[in-house]
Design a protein around this motif. Structure first.
Motif, mmCIF file in Angstrom:
data_model
loop_
_atom_site.group_PDB
_atom_site.id
_atom_site.type_symbol
_atom_site.label_atom_id
_atom_site.label_comp_id
_atom_site.label_asym_id
_atom_site.label_seq_id
_atom_site.Cartn_x
_atom_site.Cartn_y
_atom_site.Cartn_z
ATOM 1 N N ALA A 80 0.865 -1.240 0.000
ATOM 2 C CA ALA A 80 -0.087 -0.011 0.051
ATOM 3 C C ALA A 80 0.792 1.302 0.023
ATOM 4 N N ILE A 81 1.950 1.255 0.728
ATOM 5 C CA ILE A 81 2.955 2.266 0.741
ATOM 6 C C ILE A 81 3.584 2.550 -0.364
ATOM 7 N N ASP A 82 4.033 1.338 -1.116
ATOM 8 C CA ASP A 82 4.611 1.414 -2.317
ATOM 9 C C ASP A 82 3.946 2.079 -3.313
ATOM 10 N N ASN A 83 2.432 1.635 -3.305
ATOM 11 C CA ASN A 83 1.634 2.131 -4.178
ATOM 12 C C ASN A 83 1.413 3.819 -4.046
ATOM 13 N N LEU A 84 1.293 4.229 -2.983
ATOM 14 C CA LEU A 84 0.995 5.484 -2.514
ATOM 15 C C LEU A 84 2.198 6.297 -3.240
ATOM 16 N N PHE A 85 3.423 5.920 -2.966
ATOM 17 C CA PHE A 85 4.672 6.612 -3.217
ATOM 18 C C PHE A 85 4.858 6.751 -4.782
ATOM 19 N N THR A 86 4.658 5.458 -5.278
ATOM 20 C CA THR A 86 5.379 5.471 -6.634
ATOM 21 C C THR A 86 3.992 5.828 -7.860
ATOM 22 N N GLU A 87 2.934 5.269 -7.486
ATOM 23 C CA GLU A 87 1.913 5.347 -8.180
ATOM 24 C C GLU A 87 0.882 6.630 -8.258
ATOM 25 N N GLN A 88 0.469 6.811 -6.784
ATOM 26 C CA GLN A 88 -0.207 8.053 -6.743
ATOM 27 C C GLN A 88 0.477 9.305 -6.575
ATOM 28 N N LEU A 89 1.796 9.412 -5.967
ATOM 29 C CA LEU A 89 2.465 10.705 -5.813
ATOM 30 C C LEU A 89 3.366 10.766 -6.727
ATOM 31 N N GLY A 90 3.674 9.446 -7.583
ATOM 32 C CA GLY A 90 4.640 9.512 -8.678
ATOM 33 C C GLY A 90 6.126 10.049 -8.507
ATOM 34 N N LEU A 91 6.606 9.509 -7.263
ATOM 35 C CA LEU A 91 7.860 9.797 -6.794
ATOM 36 C C LEU A 91 8.645 8.657 -7.213
ATOM 37 N N SER A 92 10.050 9.061 -7.424
ATOM 38 C CA SER A 92 11.050 8.034 -8.069
ATOM 39 C C SER A 92 11.368 7.143 -6.836
ATOM 40 N N PRO A 93 12.244 6.070 -7.230
ATOM 41 C CA PRO A 93 12.696 5.351 -5.946
ATOM 42 C C PRO A 93 13.754 6.137 -5.250
ATOM 43 N N TRP A 94 14.668 6.890 -5.875
ATOM 44 C CA TRP A 94 15.776 7.461 -5.178
ATOM 45 C C TRP A 94 15.041 8.621 -4.150
ATOM 46 N N THR A 95 13.962 9.391 -4.771
ATOM 47 C CA THR A 95 13.426 10.149 -3.789
ATOM 48 C C THR A 95 12.766 9.668 -2.737
ATOM 49 N N ILE A 96 12.152 8.493 -2.890
ATOM 50 C CA ILE A 96 11.755 7.842 -1.710
ATOM 51 C C ILE A 96 12.815 7.304 -0.707
ATOM 52 N N LEU A 97 13.729 6.964 -1.322
ATOM 53 C CA LEU A 97 14.992 6.481 -0.464
ATOM 54 C C LEU A 97 15.311 7.789 0.398
ATOM 55 N N ILE A 98 15.665 8.841 -0.198
ATOM 56 C CA ILE A 98 16.140 10.087 0.410
ATOM 57 C C ILE A 98 14.941 10.490 1.608
ATOM 58 N N LEU A 99 13.935 10.500 1.343
ATOM 59 C CA LEU A 99 12.713 10.742 2.382
ATOM 60 C C LEU A 99 12.926 9.865 3.346
ATOM 61 N N MET A 100 13.277 8.707 3.107
ATOM 62 C CA MET A 100 13.238 7.707 4.148
ATOM 63 C C MET A 100 14.617 7.982 5.040
ATOM 64 N N GLN A 101 15.923 8.334 4.447
ATOM 65 C CA GLN A 101 16.679 8.833 5.167
ATOM 66 C C GLN A 101 16.548 10.016 6.228
ATOM 67 N N LEU A 102 15.614 10.802 5.604
ATOM 68 C CA LEU A 102 15.343 12.307 6.371
ATOM 69 C C LEU A 102 14.488 11.560 7.507
ATOM 70 N N SER A 103 13.752 10.757 7.375
ATOM 71 C CA SER A 103 12.919 10.601 8.718
ATOM 72 C C SER A 103 13.760 9.850 9.652
ATOM 73 N N PHE A 104 14.796 9.131 9.432
ATOM 74 C CA PHE A 104 15.756 8.670 10.386
ATOM 75 C C PHE A 104 16.302 9.818 11.257
ATOM 76 N N LEU A 105 16.588 10.877 10.604
ATOM 77 C CA LEU A 105 17.258 12.079 10.967
ATOM 78 C C LEU A 105 16.146 12.758 12.077
ATOM 79 N N LEU A 106 14.982 12.642 12.015
ATOM 80 C CA LEU A 106 13.843 13.150 12.717
ATOM 81 C C LEU A 106 13.704 12.009 13.868
#
Length: 440
Positions: free
Chosen positions: A310-336
């Motif tokens: 469901a999360i993969d579908n949200l990011f890639t299909e509905q929001l149209g984010l690239s895999p690298w953009t999703i990866l960077i967002l994941m890393q930023l969440s670690f910082l938080l």
């Protein structure tokens, strides 16, 4: 209720429990158990049982108590102090030499223990008072010890990478090898920064006075042999494993036995040293086992909900984010999350969600394991609420305030961000060694 909403409710409830100060395994395991019972009734009770069986059947888990015991034996028997004495004599004559030696100490302590907290404790109790007494800038040395301790979860035998391997179902040996080059690269970058900074501003790290450097060559070489003893133990443990002569568990047992032999030969294996080492090993090993058990139970519920898809579908299909953009967002969440959680807690919380997502996005999970360790250590040291900052404050003398600790870490965090960027741009920095050894 949609499964996506249930997954969000589970995650937010767990974070709320953690923010109230509950124990990590209790918050994660409790939420997983309640969700399983609410979703599947009494059948949900099989989830923690299945998770426990996975832990019990995972043979490499036996390495955890072995490595922790090895680290405590070397620490409690004061062999780590021999390391610092060696660096003190060999590196003291140059500006910033003792700070550079402290980084070297941290690398070897990491190879002894595999826990960042152990490096912090040894650095704060052994190196910090000596550096301050010899006129080193308090902000410089505070940053050095915090940065050096960050290598503890990257340089093998990293305990956190063992936990990551358990949760992500990846080979521990490959993860350890993947951490070697990035860990040494980061240590080298710290050393270069310290050398250049102290060259430009000698008052930050003055060289030792002539009378303190008056040590005979025989004494210098004796200290060299004594200081390199932990490195010898590390190679005694790792070479048979890399050559395929022993399994990972057998190598960990060799390391523990070698550490005991070294302490006995140096006449430092007292009953008190042995008892403290065994008690601490038991306490930490049990803590990690409970955390892994809770993480596997939580992950099983998440998998049952189909949350990853469901999360993969949200990011890639509905929001149209690239895999690298999703990866960077994941890393930023670690910082938080790093502002109020330690590295193990972050791994346990996000592993059920992030690890399958990383695989779906097409990234290598071994490479991502190294990426995770560096990112969480950056988060661990980032103001305003970095966990490492408060550990440093608890261990530092009164003349070092929280403002000093905050400002001390900024240049080292910048160096780590550069190292992280290099690893993301050039994945072979991490993957070269495991590919070479395992013939990929």
């Amino acid at each position: 209720m949609p499964y996506e909403l249930i997954a969000i409710l589970m995650f937010s409830s767990m974070m709320l429990m953690l923010m109230t100060g509950q124990r990590v395994f209790g918050a994660i395991g409790g939420i997983a158990a309640l969700a399983a019972l609410a979703l599947w009734g009494t059948g949900g009770s099989t989830i923690p049982f299945a998770a426990a069986m996975k832990v019990m059947k995972w043979y490499p888990m036996l390495t955890l108590p072995m490595f922790i015991f090895m680290g405590y034996i070397l620490s409690e028997s004061k062999i780590a102090e021999d390391l610092y004495r060696m660096f003190h004599v060999w590196m003291g004559p140059i500006n910033g030499g003792l700070a550079i030696g402290t980084i070297g100490l941290m690398v070897l302590v990491s190879a002894m223990n595999g826990l960042s907290v152990a490096g912090m404790a040894i650095g704060a109790t052994i190196a910090l008072p000596e550096l301050l007494r010899r006129g080193y800038d308090k902000r410089m040395v505070t940053g050095v010890i915090q940065a050096g301790s960050s290598l503890g979860i990257l340089v093998p035998p990293s305990v956190v990478l063992v936990l990551y391997a358990m949760i992500a179902r990846q080979p521990v040996g490959q993860l350890w090898l993947a951490g070697v080059v990035p860990g040494l690269m980061m240590a080298a970058m710290f050393i270069v920064y310290i050398y250049i900074r102290c060259k430009v501003q000698p008052e930050l790290g003055p060289a030792l006075k002539e009378e303190e450097r008056s040590v005979t060559k025989a004494e210098k070489y004796r200290l060299l042999l004594a200081g390199l003893l932990p490195l010898g133990i590390f190679f005694t443990m790792m070479i048979p494993f890399l050559k395929g002569w022993t399994s990972l568990v057998e190598s960990s047992a060799i390391g523990a036995l070698a550490a005991m032999a070294a302490a006995i030969l140096k006449g430092r294996m007292t009953r008190e040293v042995f008892e403290v080492s065994v008690r601490n090993t038991l306490a930490i090993s049990c803590m990690f086992m409970w955390i892994v058990l809770a993480a596997l139970g939580f992950g099983a519920v998440f998998d049952g909900l189909g949350a990853v898809k469901a999360i993969d579908n949200l990011f890639t299909e509905q929001l149209g984010l690239s895999p690298w953009t999703i990866l960077i967002l994941m890393q930023l969440s670690f910082l938080l999350m790093g502002t109020f959680l330690d590295d193990t807690a972050m791994l346990v919380i996000v592993a059920p969600l992030y690890v399958p997502l990383v695989k779906v996005l097409g990234f290598d999970l071994v490479w991502y394991g190294v990426l995770y360790t560096i990112t969480t250590q950056i988060a661990y040291m980032t103001p305003p609420f970095g966990y490492n900052l408060f550990l440093m404050r608890a261990m530092a003398p009164k003349e070092i305030g929280l403002r000093d600790i905050y400002s001390s870490i900024i240049p080292f965090v910048m160096v780590m961000v550069v190292a992280l960027a290099l690893l993301m741009m050039f994945p072979n920095i991490a993957m070269w060694l495991p590919d070479l050894v395992y013939g990929k």
